[in-house]
Design a protein around this motif. Structure first.
Motif, PDB file in Angstrom:
ATOM      1  N   LEU A   1       1.044  -1.238   0.055  1.00 26.83           N
ATOM      2  CA  LEU A   1      -0.021  -0.098  -0.018  1.00 26.83           C
ATOM      3  C   LEU A   1       0.836   1.121  -0.075  1.00 26.83           C
ATOM      4  CD1 LEU A   1      -2.719  -1.158   2.549  1.00 26.83           C
ATOM      5  CD2 LEU A   1      -2.840  -0.693   0.126  1.00 26.83           C
TER       6      LEU A   1
ATOM      7  N   LYS B   1      -3.915   6.856  -1.845  1.00 28.35           N
ATOM      8  CA  LYS B   1      -4.748   6.858  -0.671  1.00 28.35           C
ATOM      9  C   LYS B   1      -5.140   5.311  -0.284  1.00 28.35           C
ATOM     10  CE  LYS B   1      -9.230   8.616   1.274  1.00 28.35           C
ATOM     11  NZ  LYS B   1     -10.452   9.316   1.014  1.00 28.35           N
TER      12      LYS B   1
ATOM     13  N   ASP C   1      -7.122   3.001   3.083  1.00 27.43           N
ATOM     14  CA  ASP C   1      -7.962   3.251   4.289  1.00 27.43           C
ATOM     15  C   ASP C   1      -8.344   1.511   4.696  1.00 27.43           C
ATOM     16  OD1 ASP C   1      -9.656   3.995   6.380  1.00 27.43           O
ATOM     17  OD2 ASP C   1     -11.314   4.196   5.087  1.00 27.43           O
TER      18      ASP C   1
ATOM     19  N   PHE D   1      -7.475  -1.224   2.454  1.00 22.36           N
ATOM     20  CA  PHE D   1      -7.735  -1.250   1.189  1.00 22.36           C
ATOM     21  C   PHE D   1      -6.877  -0.006   0.194  1.00 22.36           C
ATOM     22  CE2 PHE D   1     -11.459  -2.920   3.027  1.00 22.36           C
ATOM     23  CZ  PHE D   1     -11.999  -4.028   2.369  1.00 22.36           C
ATOM     24  N   PHE D   2      -6.913  -0.223  -1.027  1.00 20.94           N
ATOM     25  CA  PHE D   2      -6.483   0.691  -1.690  1.00 20.94           C
ATOM     26  C   PHE D   2      -7.806   1.839  -1.826  1.00 20.94           C
ATOM     27  CE2 PHE D   2      -3.690  -2.465  -3.206  1.00 20.94           C
ATOM     28  CZ  PHE D   2      -2.421  -1.626  -3.462  1.00 20.94           C
ATOM     29  N   VAL D   3      -7.499   2.766  -2.052  1.00 18.16           N
ATOM     30  CA  VAL D   3      -8.772   3.733  -2.162  1.00 18.16           C
ATOM     31  C   VAL D   3      -8.655   4.657  -3.608  1.00 18.16           C
ATOM     32  CG1 VAL D   3     -10.344   5.566  -1.226  1.00 18.16           C
ATOM     33  CG2 VAL D   3      -9.444   3.906   0.165  1.00 18.16           C
ATOM     34  N   VAL D   4      -9.545   4.306  -4.385  1.00 16.38           N
ATOM     35  CA  VAL D   4      -9.172   5.206  -5.813  1.00 16.38           C
ATOM     36  C   VAL D   4     -10.844   5.918  -6.123  1.00 16.38           C
ATOM     37  CG1 VAL D   4      -7.837   3.304  -6.441  1.00 16.38           C
ATOM     38  CG2 VAL D   4     -10.334   2.954  -6.934  1.00 16.38           C
TER      39      VAL D   4
ATOM     40  N   PRO E   1      -8.060  -7.472   3.935  1.00 16.75           N
ATOM     41  CA  PRO E   1      -7.582  -7.058   2.706  1.00 16.75           C
ATOM     42  C   PRO E   1      -6.276  -6.947   2.644  1.00 16.75           C
ATOM     43  CG  PRO E   1      -9.031  -5.490   3.952  1.00 16.75           C
ATOM     44  CD  PRO E   1      -9.155  -6.683   4.841  1.00 16.75           C
ATOM     45  N   ASN E   2      -5.783  -7.163   1.156  1.00 14.42           N
ATOM     46  CA  ASN E   2      -4.490  -6.938   0.849  1.00 14.42           C
ATOM     47  C   ASN E   2      -3.404  -7.755   1.647  1.00 14.42           C
ATOM     48  OD1 ASN E   2      -4.969  -5.553  -1.597  1.00 14.42           O
ATOM     49  ND2 ASN E   2      -5.679  -3.978  -0.299  1.00 14.42           N
TER      50      ASN E   2
ATOM     51  N   MET F   1       3.787  -4.357  -9.474  1.00 19.65           N
ATOM     52  CA  MET F   1       5.091  -3.422  -9.289  1.00 19.65           C
ATOM     53  C   MET F   1       6.072  -3.481 -10.550  1.00 19.65           C
ATOM     54  SD  MET F   1       4.476  -2.024  -6.499  1.00 19.65           S
ATOM     55  CE  MET F   1       3.470  -1.679  -5.358  1.00 19.65           C
TER      56      MET F   1
ATOM     57  N   VAL G   1      -9.616  -0.926 -12.123  1.00 16.93           N
ATOM     58  CA  VAL G   1      -8.904  -0.425 -10.767  1.00 16.93           C
ATOM     59  C   VAL G   1      -8.656  -1.848  -9.950  1.00 16.93           C
ATOM     60  CG1 VAL G   1     -10.296   1.753 -10.268  1.00 16.93           C
ATOM     61  CG2 VAL G   1     -11.332  -0.449  -9.504  1.00 16.93           C
TER      62      VAL G   1
ATOM     63  N   GLU H   1     -16.113   7.009  -3.578  1.00 18.13           N
ATOM     64  CA  GLU H   1     -14.730   6.182  -3.725  1.00 18.13           C
ATOM     65  C   GLU H   1     -15.018   4.555  -3.994  1.00 18.13           C
ATOM     66  OE1 GLU H   1     -11.477   8.755  -1.073  1.00 18.13           O
ATOM     67  OE2 GLU H   1     -13.185   7.952  -0.224  1.00 18.13           O
ATOM     68  N   THR H   2     -13.845   4.099  -4.577  1.00 18.99           N
ATOM     69  CA  THR H   2     -13.944   2.360  -4.365  1.00 18.99           C
ATOM     70  C   THR H   2     -13.011   1.903  -3.658  1.00 18.99           C
ATOM     71  OG1 THR H   2     -15.069   2.556  -6.666  1.00 18.99           O
ATOM     72  CG2 THR H   2     -14.016   0.552  -6.053  1.00 18.99           C
ATOM     73  N   TYR H   3     -13.100   0.946  -2.991  1.00 18.35           N
ATOM     74  CA  TYR H   3     -12.043   0.504  -2.257  1.00 18.35           C
ATOM     75  C   TYR H   3     -11.648  -0.904  -2.869  1.00 18.35           C
ATOM     76  CZ  TYR H   3     -12.622   3.308   1.863  1.00 18.35           C
ATOM     77  OH  TYR H   3     -12.676   4.511   2.921  1.00 18.35           O
ATOM     78  N   VAL H   4     -10.301  -1.017  -3.075  1.00 14.77           N
ATOM     79  CA  VAL H   4      -9.844  -2.127  -3.778  1.00 14.77           C
ATOM     80  C   VAL H   4      -9.188  -3.223  -2.787  1.00 14.77           C
ATOM     81  CG1 VAL H   4      -8.454  -2.729  -5.699  1.00 14.77           C
ATOM     82  CG2 VAL H   4      -9.786  -0.850  -5.866  1.00 14.77           C
ATOM     83  N   ASP H   5      -9.452  -4.415  -3.003  1.00 19.19           N
ATOM     84  CA  ASP H   5      -8.658  -5.559  -2.385  1.00 19.19           C
ATOM     85  C   ASP H   5      -8.353  -6.538  -3.342  1.00 19.19           C
ATOM     86  OD1 ASP H   5      -7.744  -7.787  -0.732  1.00 19.19           O
ATOM     87  OD2 ASP H   5      -9.946  -8.390  -0.315  1.00 19.19           O
TER      88      ASP H   5
END
Lengths: 100, 497
Positions: free
Chosen positions: A82, A87, A89, A92-95, B51-52, B62, B102, B162-166
């Motif tokens: 991360l 961003k 939170d 999580f990645f926040v987009v 998550p993650n 990466m 995303v 916003e969208t949260y991504v895992d």
């Protein structure tokens, strides 16, 4: 400049840029198309080579893919993963919202 | 291009004022490989982790990270290929499917486009209608099976803008199994998915858990006049239960017919199924349809399988559902219907084989399918969570077979077992349900019933149907515990029938 047989147009460039999420100013579309056509024309010289009966090459090294065993050897580095995110939170990645 | 020669059974036609229509269905099923780690990285694949936490730098896209193929996943794809009676390709290759989203940090999905690991195959399905009638077998062609990466998960309800991504799921291995457009009814489509699920579960290559999304289907639907020219198809994404598959197809076929009959045209598009409303709606139209610009992934060398590797996998294949079904019919003498239901799923088949071991196979099948599956269904439970184990059910059947209890009493005992009140023996003992097999005791009861109903006893000679009345009276007097065969026999003698 020599035009390749299947040259690209400014519209093609616009479309490819959109698919690649690249912003290209309108006045750059035509110059980029011309650059690309130059590259394509140069590459097209390859079509002069007779490749009758030659298998398409997938890789420059003549070997099969090395494989690994099905073991968990990675992960568990949430903070590293991360770190570059503008961003995040709660892990999580926040987009910006991706659906309406 | 696909062709679809088979014409649907007339019963599956949709008839409207303008005539008949048939539905053409093809499916793309995504089955998650039951591997510990991901297709190209050593991250774990566990479901429901924080998550993650199961993300490596490879999965996160990466720069400079290189994918390395998981050999186990290759093996599972080959195994599944055999399960589909399909051609195994010794040479296959990974390609990049380019798109931006995303939950796909690489900017491309590694998939197999030109050279999939498994080629054409075929499986046989037996559709069952809503009333449980088994239809004629249908052969469904398999176009291909290829390996690819799953994407991450986007969560849209944690923030309004916003969208949260895992990325935990990102990079998990999927087998995409593409069928030919060989299905003609919603029931055939769900029977096909059920068959696939049975195959991957028997092989252990995928756990088949549709609720967790480990097996999900994209459904391609079009309509045409029976035997006529193919219509434009729409793809309904990620439908994750057998019922939803049938609902989505029914809705979509109707929608196509309504549009065509109103003189309109079908837009080729990708649609979503809304399981709450039972309808499909546009996800993206042809204008912004993806142009994936596939090309061979330069980070990965081609997969070249040794014939010996493939032969070894073939030699180690477990018994497949079709073979097991044939064995259940020949070895246990089961009717096709029973054999089919019991072998559709490995857990069911294993369960039955424990129940029937050393016992009458048809009685075992009746109790497993009728009583137990019925009770589980009613309680909304999976067989894995059954309160009655296979051994316990076998124990109950033993008491029927040795005449300790009648079949009727056994149903009461079963209900109590299902409620967790103990084993068959414990319940029989506790509730004093042991069947009376003592001929003297039964004779005494018969005598008493005949004496109490002398009028009917006299009439019974003329009207043998009265036997039923006497049997009922004796059974009642014994509180259901008298052995029905013995009661019958003694009554016949005493009444002179």
């Amino acid at each position: 400049m020599a035009q390749p047989k299947n040259g690209v147009t400014a519209d093609d460039v616009k479309k490819i840029a959109k698919l690649s999420r690249l912003h290209v100013e309108a006045d750059r579309l035509q110059p980029i198309a011309e650059d690309l056509n130059g590259i394509l024309a140069w590459i097209e010289q390859l079509s002069e080579v007779d490749v009758e009966g030659v298998e398409p090459m997938t890789s420059a090294v003549d070997m099969a893919a090395p494989m690994r065993a099905d073991k968990v050897t990675d992960g568990g580095k949430r903070d590293d993963v991360l770190k570059n995110a503008p961003k995040s939170d709660d892990g999580f990645f926040v987009v910006p919202r991706s659906v309406e | 291009m696909f062709i679809a020669p088979r014409i649907a059974d007339k019963k599956d036609w949709i008839t409207t004022d303008t005539g008949d229509w048939e539905i053409i269905i093809g499916l793309e099923v995504h089955a998650q490989v039951a591997s510990e780690s991901k297709l190209f990285s050593g991250s774990a694949t566990d479901y429901g982790s924080a998550p993650n936490t199961q993300v490596s730098l490879v999965d996160a896209g990466m720069p400079g990270m290189l994918p390395v193929v998981n050999e186990f996943c290759i093996e599972q794809a080959v195994k599944t290929g055999f399960g589909l009676n399909a051609k195994i390709n010794l040479f296959s290759r990974f390609d990049r499917k380019n798109y931006f989203y995303v939950d796909l940090p690489q900017g491309y999905q590694i998939s197999q486009f030109e050279h999939p690991i498994v080629g054409e195959g075929e499986i046989e399905i037996l559709p069952i209608d809503g009333d449980g009638n088994v239809g004629e077998p249908v052969n469904v062609g398999i176009e291909r099976l290829h390996l690819e990466q799953d994407a991450g998960k986007s969560v849209h309800d944690l923030s309004p803008d916003e969208t949260y991504v895992d990325l935990n799921r990102c990079g998990v291995a999927l087998m995409e199994i593409v069928s030919k457009p060989d299905m003609r009814s919603p029931e055939e489509a769900s029977a096909y998915v059920e068959k696939l699920r049975g195959i991957v579960r028997a092989l252990g290559t995928c756990d088949g858990d549709m609720e967790k999304g480990n097996l999900r289907a994209d459904v391609n639907v079009s309509v045409r006049r029976p035997g006529g020219e193919l219509g434009t198809r729409c793809e309904i994404k990620n439908v994750n239960s057998m019922r939803f598959i049938r609902q989505a197809i029914n809705f979509e076929a109707r929608r196509h017919i309504d549009i065509l009959e109103a003189g309109g045209e079908i837009d080729q598009e990708t649609r979503l199924f809304d399981s709450v409303k039972g309808e499909t709606r546009t996800m993206r139209s042809k204008e912004d349809a993806h142009d994936y610009r596939y090309f061979p992934d330069p980070d990965l060398l081609p997969i070249k399988l040794e014939q010996s590797f493939v032969d070894r996998i073939k030699a180690e294949l477990p018994e497949m559902p079709d073979v097991r079904k044939a064995r259940f019919m020949s070895d246990y003498g089961l009717p096709e219907y029973d054999a089919r239901i019991l072998t559709a799923d490995k857990t069911k088949a294993d369960f039955y084989e424990i129940v029937t071991k050393g016992r009458d196979s048809k009685i075992a099948s009746n109790w497993t399918m009728g009583e137990l599956f019925g009770a589980l269904n009613k309680a909304g439970l999976e067989l894995e969570d059954s309160p009655v184990s296979a051994d316990a059910l076998g124990g109950l059947i033993d008491r029927i077979l040795d005449d300790t209890i009648s079949g009727k009493i056994a149903k009461d005992v079963f209900e109590k077992m299902f409620a967790g009140e103990g084993t068959a023996d414990e319940i029989i003992e506790r509730d004093g349900l042991k069947q009376v097999t003592d001929m003297g005791a039964i004779e005494a009861m018969v005598d008493k019933v005949i004496a109490d109903n002398s009028g009917q006893a006299a009439a019974a000679k003329e009207n043998p149907k009265l036997l039923g009345f006497f049997v009922g009276q004796v059974m009642k007097a014994s509180q259901g515990k008298a052995n029905p065969q013995a009661v019958n026999k003694i009554l016949r003698e005493k009444l002179g029938l």
